[in-house]
Write an enzyme that holds these catalytic residues in place. Structure first.
Site, PDB file in Angstrom:
ATOM      1  CG  LEU A 166      -1.891  -1.183   1.306  1.00 62.88           C
ATOM      2  CD1 LEU A 166      -2.758  -1.067   2.565  1.00 62.88           C
ATOM      3  CD2 LEU A 166      -2.773  -1.290   0.069  1.00 62.88           C
ATOM      4  CG  HIS A 167       0.847   3.550  -3.157  1.00 65.68           C
ATOM      5  ND1 HIS A 167      -0.255   4.281  -3.528  1.00 65.68           N
ATOM      6  CD2 HIS A 167       0.963   2.556  -4.074  1.00 65.68           C
ATOM      7  CE1 HIS A 167      -0.762   3.782  -4.631  1.00 65.68           C
ATOM      8  NE2 HIS A 167      -0.057   2.730  -4.985  1.00 65.68           N
ATOM      9  CB  ALA A 168      -0.071   8.358  -0.164  1.00 72.66           C
ATOM     10  CG  HIS A 175      -3.207   1.277  -2.370  1.00 73.54           C
ATOM     11  ND1 HIS A 175      -1.851   1.087  -2.443  1.00 73.54           N
ATOM     12  CD2 HIS A 175      -3.727   0.580  -3.413  1.00 73.54           C
ATOM     13  CE1 HIS A 175      -1.559   0.295  -3.454  1.00 73.54           C
ATOM     14  NE2 HIS A 175      -2.673  -0.021  -4.083  1.00 73.54           N
ATOM     15  N   GLY A 208      -9.181   3.815  -8.349  1.00 73.07           N
ATOM     16  CA  GLY A 208      -8.334   4.951  -8.688  1.00 73.07           C
ATOM     17  C   GLY A 208      -8.339   5.255 -10.183  1.00 73.07           C
ATOM     18  CG  ASP A 229      -5.110   0.915 -12.077  1.00 71.53           C
ATOM     19  OD1 ASP A 229      -4.259   0.331 -12.753  1.00 71.53           O
ATOM     20  OD2 ASP A 229      -4.885   1.323 -10.908  1.00 71.53           O
ATOM     21  CD  GLN A 254      -8.580  -2.221 -11.753  1.00 73.02           C
ATOM     22  OE1 GLN A 254      -7.829  -3.166 -11.885  1.00 73.02           O
ATOM     23  NE2 GLN A 254      -8.463  -1.367 -10.757  1.00 73.02           N
ATOM     24  CB  SER A 302       2.522   2.401  -9.204  1.00 75.99           C
ATOM     25  OG  SER A 302       2.579   1.012  -9.506  1.00 75.99           O
TER      26      SER A 302
HETATM   27  P1  AMP Z   1      -3.761  -2.075  -6.874  1.00 73.43           P
HETATM   28  O1  AMP Z   1      -3.351  -2.455  -5.493  1.00 73.43           O
HETATM   29  O2  AMP Z   1      -2.655  -1.554  -7.719  1.00 73.43           O
HETATM   30  O3  AMP Z   1      -4.604  -3.130  -7.531  1.00 73.43           O
HETATM   31  O4  AMP Z   1      -4.728  -0.823  -6.705  1.00 73.43           O
HETATM   32  C1  AMP Z   1      -5.861  -0.863  -5.874  1.00 73.43           C
HETATM   33  C2  AMP Z   1      -6.672   0.384  -6.107  1.00 73.43           C
HETATM   34  O5  AMP Z   1      -5.881   1.531  -5.808  1.00 73.43           O
HETATM   35  C3  AMP Z   1      -7.114   0.539  -7.578  1.00 73.43           C
HETATM   36  O6  AMP Z   1      -8.420   1.054  -7.599  1.00 73.43           O
HETATM   37  C4  AMP Z   1      -6.121   1.530  -8.107  1.00 73.43           C
HETATM   38  O7  AMP Z   1      -6.618   2.277  -9.198  1.00 73.43           O
HETATM   39  C5  AMP Z   1      -5.918   2.421  -6.894  1.00 73.43           C
HETATM   40  N1  AMP Z   1      -4.659   3.143  -7.015  1.00 73.43           N
HETATM   41  C6  AMP Z   1      -3.445   2.652  -7.360  1.00 73.43           C
HETATM   42  N2  AMP Z   1      -2.540   3.638  -7.454  1.00 73.43           N
HETATM   43  C7  AMP Z   1      -3.191   4.790  -7.149  1.00 73.43           C
HETATM   44  C8  AMP Z   1      -2.798   6.158  -7.077  1.00 73.43           C
HETATM   45  N3  AMP Z   1      -1.560   6.550  -7.347  1.00 73.43           N
HETATM   46  N4  AMP Z   1      -3.745   7.068  -6.749  1.00 73.43           N
HETATM   47  C9  AMP Z   1      -5.016   6.701  -6.499  1.00 73.43           C
HETATM   48  N5  AMP Z   1      -5.451   5.419  -6.557  1.00 73.43           N
HETATM   49  C10 AMP Z   1      -4.548   4.475  -6.869  1.00 73.43           C
END
Ligand code: AMP
Length: 284
Positions: free
Chosen positions: A34-36, A38, A150, A153, A156, A188
């Site tokens: 996770l990052h900011a 998420h 987010g 994506d 998606q 990411s």
């Molecule tokens: P992931 O863990 O990469 O599958 O992402 C989970 C959710 O977090 C998805 O809805 C992504 O679009 C969203 N997300 C990923 N990176 C970001 C970001 N930089 N800013 C906002 N939402 C994000």
């Protein structure tokens, strides 16, 4: 206090109780590391719902590249701390058997249409079929009132919106802004696999998205020229390879050829930096 559930039955017991009391449930599905970005989704859900469920599941069926799946960063302990700090109520942390008790769960009977064939759909065969199957499963388990995705994506998001319309018409799908590093690079989980130098240089992707938006608005260049110039500029960096840098319809992500088409637009980019693949986009 964050409560973690690995079993569907245990999580559902809590959710059923909350729903029976008339409480609303927000849901943020993730693959962890996770990052900011998420956390911004989680915060939005916390502000709009009585309870927030996050899930962490690195879904094998959406990886067309086995190496990418193996190398995907995983650190559950740190993730749990971050979720606890922002005040998320429940973490769903299933293993593969829980999500896919048998092979039949890995495919679903749903065609999102032309949008799934563009961009990531064309470059990552099977990716959206995997995303669709896991999100349908997760939505059935959590049955949220609202789910948060987010803009990074964006494709998606469009596909999940269709999926929800088809299978879960009462669930609302919310699009949240992309959070960025100070240099503009979209946050990411895969950024962790870049060197410090690559991470700095990868800011070129967002710079080119912004520059291309200005060029589109100025209406002095063809879309093809704008795309080619951005691609060339990004590939000046050693080890950077552009999969696509396309000006598309924001409705279905088909390629838009010129200003006359009068569509809402989005510029979408996918760039390989060594063996790390990054995506980003900018709505016009
Ligand atoms: P992931 O863990 O990469 O599958 O992402 C989970 C959710 O977090 C998805 O809805 C992504 O679009 C969203 N997300 C990923 N990176 C970001 C970001 N930089 N800013 C906002 N939402 C994000």
């Amino acid at each position: 206090m964050l409560e973690t559930f690995t079993k569907i039955a245990d999580l559902q017991q809590i959710i059923h109780k909350a729903k029976a009391m008339g409480k609303t449930v927000g849901f943020v599905p993730t693959m962890g590391a996770l990052h900011a970005g998420h956390l911004s989704l989680a915060k939005q859900s916390l502000g709009e719902n009585d309870f927030t469920v996050c899930s962490i599941f690195v879904n094998p069926t959406q990886f067309n590249d086995k190496q990418d799946y193996i190398l995907y960063p995983r650190h559950i302990g740190v993730d749990q701390k971050m979720l606890q700090e922002v005040g998320v109520d429940y973490l769903f942390l299933p293993d593969e058997k829980e999500i896919y008790p048998d092979e039949s769960y890995k495919t679903i009977d749903f065609d999102p249409g032309i949008v799934a064939e563009q961009l990531e759909g064309a470059h990552r065969p099977g990716h959206f079929a995997g995303v669709g199957a896991v999100v349908k499963r997760l939505f059935e388990v959590v049955n949220p009132d609202k789910a948060y995705f987010g803009q990074k994506d964006y494709q998606q998001y469009l596909i999940i919106k269709e999926l929800a319309k088809h299978f879960f018409p009462n669930q609302y799908i919310e699009l949240c802004p992309t959070l960025r590093e100070p240099n503009g690079l979209a946050m990411s989980s895969r950024n962790q696999r870049l060197t410090a130098e690559e991470r700095e240089k990868a800011s070129i992707i967002y710079k080119m998205l912004q520059q291309s938006r200005e060029k589109i608005l100025a209406k002095t260049q063809s879309f093809t020229d704008i795309e080619q110039e951005a691609k060339a500029e990004i590939e000046k960096n050693r080890n950077f390879q552009v999969d696509y840098f396309d000006i598309c319809s924001a409705k279905d992500l088909t390629k838009v050829q010129n200003h006359e088409q009068n569509e809402p637009l989005i510029i979408c980019a996918a760039v390989k930096v060594g063996n790390v693949r990054l995506i980003d986009n900018l709505l016009i």
